[in-house]
Design an enzyme around this catalytic site. Structure first.
Site, PDB file in Angstrom:
ATOM      1  N   HIS A  66      -9.437 -13.479 -35.929  1.00  0.00           N
ATOM      2  CA  HIS A  66      -9.329 -12.439 -34.897  1.00  0.00           C
ATOM      3  C   HIS A  66      -8.371 -12.900 -33.810  1.00  0.00           C
ATOM      4  CE1 HIS A  66     -10.348  -9.273 -32.133  1.00  0.00           C
ATOM      5  NE2 HIS A  66     -11.356  -8.832 -32.877  1.00  0.00           N
ATOM      6  N   HIS A 106      -6.634  -6.019 -31.940  1.00  0.00           N
ATOM      7  CA  HIS A 106      -6.794  -4.757 -31.234  1.00  0.00           C
ATOM      8  C   HIS A 106      -5.403  -4.205 -30.946  1.00  0.00           C
ATOM      9  CE1 HIS A 106     -11.001  -5.995 -29.476  1.00  0.00           C
ATOM     10  NE2 HIS A 106     -10.965  -5.999 -30.802  1.00  0.00           N
ATOM     11  N   ASP A 175     -14.666  -0.729 -37.262  1.00  0.00           N
ATOM     12  CA  ASP A 175     -15.777  -1.226 -36.450  1.00  0.00           C
ATOM     13  C   ASP A 175     -16.764  -0.081 -36.238  1.00  0.00           C
ATOM     14  OD1 ASP A 175     -17.306  -1.710 -33.932  1.00  0.00           O
ATOM     15  OD2 ASP A 175     -16.150  -3.565 -33.886  1.00  0.00           O
ATOM     16  N   HIS A 210     -16.432  -4.324 -39.297  1.00  0.00           N
ATOM     17  CA  HIS A 210     -17.228  -4.962 -38.254  1.00  0.00           C
ATOM     18  C   HIS A 210     -18.532  -4.184 -38.168  1.00  0.00           C
ATOM     19  CE1 HIS A 210     -13.646  -6.866 -35.883  1.00  0.00           C
ATOM     20  NE2 HIS A 210     -14.070  -7.637 -36.863  1.00  0.00           N
ATOM     21  N   ASP A 223     -17.748   1.091 -25.944  1.00  0.00           N
ATOM     22  CA  ASP A 223     -17.585  -0.184 -26.639  1.00  0.00           C
ATOM     23  C   ASP A 223     -18.546  -1.258 -26.135  1.00  0.00           C
ATOM     24  OD1 ASP A 223     -16.771  -2.343 -28.124  1.00  0.00           O
ATOM     25  OD2 ASP A 223     -14.835  -2.583 -27.157  1.00  0.00           O
ATOM     26  N   GLU A 255     -20.634  -8.733 -35.211  1.00  0.00           N
ATOM     27  CA  GLU A 255     -20.202  -9.118 -33.863  1.00  0.00           C
ATOM     28  C   GLU A 255     -21.276  -8.715 -32.852  1.00  0.00           C
ATOM     29  OE1 GLU A 255     -15.391  -8.652 -33.835  1.00  0.00           O
ATOM     30  OE2 GLU A 255     -16.567  -6.828 -33.605  1.00  0.00           O
TER      31      GLU A 255
END
Length: 276
Positions: A66, A106, A175, A210, A223, A255
């Site tokens: 990541h 991202h 995600d 994710h 988020d 996560e």
């Protein structure tokens, strides 16, 4: 099932593999460097060799590196963009020590410049750092859409991919918290969301997941990750995810707000949801 969690890279690849095995995982995610930026640790080739050997022995899945959170390819600040370019380029060169793995980032925040300019800047960076001989697949992460965040819709991700010259090196990491917060109703219409993804991006581009529950309801654009089954997404949705024909064989990474023991419990839970 290929399942893992986000682990600390401070003690090297082999240590992360051993930690993963200790919690019932067969993959892991890690930051390539401090998540707030900075220089990466020097590569320890003996550690890499040990990791690759043990990964093969334990039938490990693809691991996911990541990028740091400070990597913003579409910032209005030129210095920030230069940092993103240098970090991205360095990371992709380092990734070749562990061939054929995944690198997630991202897309960034356009900070008032608009989506068109944001897309243009992200593509400029990707076209500068991707190289023909690389074995790594670079993943755009689906985002929740807070502020001027890019990647909140499948259309935005598609536009970025279309602007990349070596688009065959690109994929997507979905995600679950982010898509929920972005307004994609995976709780009531997972199949419909995946059909939309396939229509706009192509399901073959989906390379990783994710797995995070969300502290906020559908479309909140917040988020904030929650433990599996303790948020607005819920255990029933994760049962659908781990058994979905398009998703069940993808590497999945937790996560959630947990330590190792918490990850172990979630991995056990998710494995228990898999239907024979």
């Amino acid at each position: 099932m290929i399942i893992g969690a986000h682990l600390s890279a401070s003690k090297g690849y082999t240590h992360m593999l051993e930690e993963a095995l200790s919690i019932g995982a067969n993959t892991f995610q890690f930051f390539t460097r401090n998540p707030r930026g900075g220089k990466a640790k020097d590569i320890d080739e003996s550690d890499i060799a040990s990791f690759l050997k043990k990964a093969e022995e334990n039938n490990f899945g693809k691991i996911l590196a990541h990028a740091p959170y400070t990597l913003n390819c579409c910032s209005a600040n030129e210095q920030t963009r230069n940092f993103a370019l240098e970090t991205f380029s360095d990371d992709l060169k380092r990734m070749e020590y562990t061939p054929n793995m995944l690198y997630n980032f991202h897309p960034g925040s356009h900070v008032g410049q608009g989506e068109d300019r944001g897309t243009e800047l992200i593509c400029e960076t990707l076209n500068a750092v991707l190289f023909k001989d690389m074995t790594t697949t670079v993943l755009l992460e689906t985002m929740a859409g807070k502020g001027s965040e890019m990647g909140k819709s499948f259309e935005e991700l598609r536009r970025i991919i279309d602007g990349v010259e070596l688009s065959g090196k690109m994929g997507v990491c979905l995600d679950t918290c982010h898509v929920n917060d972005a307004g994609y109703d995976i709780v009531n219409d997972l199949d419909g969301v995946l059909e939309e993804f396939d229509k706009i991006i192509g399901i073959n581009r989906l390379k990783a997941l994710h797995l995070n529950d969300s502290k906020n309801p559908l479309g909140a654009h917040k988020d904030r990750h929650e433990k599996i089954g303790q948020g607005y997404i819920g255990t029933e949705t994760f049962e659908k995810i781990v058994n979905n024909k398009y998703l069940k064989d993808l590497p999945m990474f937790l996560e959630t707000p947990n330590e190792l023991d918490g990850y172990a419990k979630e991995i056990s839970l998710l494995k228990s949801l898999v239907k024979a």
